[in-house]
Design an enzyme around this catalytic site. Structure first.
Site, PDB file in Angstrom:
ATOM      1  N   TYR A 162       0.838  -1.202   0.000  1.00 45.70           N
ATOM      2  CA  TYR A 162       0.000   0.000   0.000  1.00 45.70           C
ATOM      3  C   TYR A 162       0.875   1.256   0.000  1.00 45.70           C
ATOM      4  O   TYR A 162       0.642   2.187  -0.780  1.00 45.70           O
ATOM      5  CB  TYR A 162      -0.914  -0.028   1.223  1.00 45.70           C
ATOM      6  CG  TYR A 162      -1.899   1.121   1.310  1.00 45.70           C
ATOM      7  CD1 TYR A 162      -3.060   1.127   0.540  1.00 45.70           C
ATOM      8  CD2 TYR A 162      -1.685   2.188   2.174  1.00 45.70           C
ATOM      9  CE1 TYR A 162      -3.977   2.165   0.626  1.00 45.70           C
ATOM     10  CE2 TYR A 162      -2.603   3.234   2.268  1.00 45.70           C
ATOM     11  CZ  TYR A 162      -3.739   3.215   1.494  1.00 45.70           C
ATOM     12  OH  TYR A 162      -4.644   4.251   1.584  1.00 45.70           O
ATOM     13  N   LYS A 166       0.800   3.827  -3.105  1.00 49.53           N
ATOM     14  CA  LYS A 166       0.360   5.205  -2.861  1.00 49.53           C
ATOM     15  C   LYS A 166       1.497   6.201  -3.021  1.00 49.53           C
ATOM     16  O   LYS A 166       1.280   7.347  -3.448  1.00 49.53           O
ATOM     17  CB  LYS A 166      -0.275   5.314  -1.472  1.00 49.53           C
ATOM     18  CG  LYS A 166      -1.614   4.572  -1.343  1.00 49.53           C
ATOM     19  CD  LYS A 166      -2.656   5.080  -2.316  1.00 49.53           C
ATOM     20  CE  LYS A 166      -4.050   4.556  -1.997  1.00 49.53           C
ATOM     21  NZ  LYS A 166      -5.071   5.055  -2.939  1.00 49.53           N
TER      22      LYS A 166
END
Length: 257
Positions: A162, A166
């Site tokens: 993640y 991101k």
């Protein structure tokens, strides 16, 4: 008197618009007059969202089932929007996922899935909207939803894929801003902290997370519903034409420490 944030008549696509922050941002844009295209994988949910927004705000809406990991499906969704409205002014790339596990236990499939949805999915939608609508029109506002975890690491819950995805969204935002600025297309990222939604409420209200808020967040609390709205409207506004390539944290000050 000038209305700096009037979006009347504009068309906004919001991905991940079946629940949570996507719905909140769609409603914020509709409140300013934008017509809303709700995109997600669950048809019944986005149809309900589209109907609620139309009934509440009096704007035109459209619900399109779309898997952002499939390029042909994404291109088809953009074509459908153009067939109905003839324009796409705003894209909110909000769809995403989150694999949580210690980094040493993350599988290749988990990592690939994260990158394919959060990073490549964001690019697929931005690419299609820019090529088919924004570049020809010489106008666009693309807002990519990254995360405060696209800017920093964390010790609460291991989620290396993640963070990687991101963080990629943040620099993808800069790259697209640099390329597409000449077409009067701005590309910015919002980096939210933890926000209360139906899915996160129980977790954020736990003793552990409440203590974490007091320790790690200057405002000592998590984001409330609606506190992402003004950042979204600001970056979507026509008058924000000289703001591009920015990663804007909306995190109660978490990344300030």
């Amino acid at each position: 008197m000038k209305s700096y944030f009037d979006l009347k008549g504009q068309v906004a696509i919001v991905t991940g618009c079946s629940t949570g922050l996507g719905v909140q941002m769609a409603k914020a844009l509709a409140n300013q007059g934008a017509n809303i295209v709700a995109i997600a994988r669950r048809q019944e949910m986005i149809e309900a969202v589209a109907k609620e927004i139309k009934d509440t705000y009096g704007v035109e809406t459209m619900a399109i089932k779309c898997d952002i990991t499939d390029t042909a499906v994404v291109d088809s969704a953009i074509d459908k929007v153009m067939a109905k409205f003839g324009r796409i002014d705003i894209v909110i790339n909000n769809a995403g996922t989150g694999a949580v596990a210690p980094a040493e236990d993350i599988s290749d499939d988990q990592f690939n899935n994260e990158m394919n949805i959060d990073l490549f999915g964001t690019f697929r939608v931005a690419r299609a909207a820019a090529k088919k609508a924004m570049i020809p029109a010489k106008y666009g506002r693309i807002i990519n939803i990254s995360s405060m975890y696209g800017l920093v690491g964390n010790k609460i819950a291991g989620s290396a894929p993640y963070h990687a995805a991101k963080g990629g969204v943040v620099n993808l935002t800069r790259a697209l801003a640099a390329e597409w600025g000449k077409y009067n297309i701005t590309v910015n990222a919002i980096c939210p902290g933890y926000f209360y939604t139906d899915l996160t409420r129980e977790t954020l209200d736990s003793d552990f997370f409440q203590q974490n808020a007091k320790t790690m967040i200057p405002e000592e609390r998590y984001g409330k519903e609606g506190e992402l709205d003004t950042a979204t409207i600001f970056l979507a506004a026509p008058d924000s034409a000289y703001v591009t390539g920015v990663a804007l944290p909306v995190d109660g000050g978490y990344t300030a420490m």
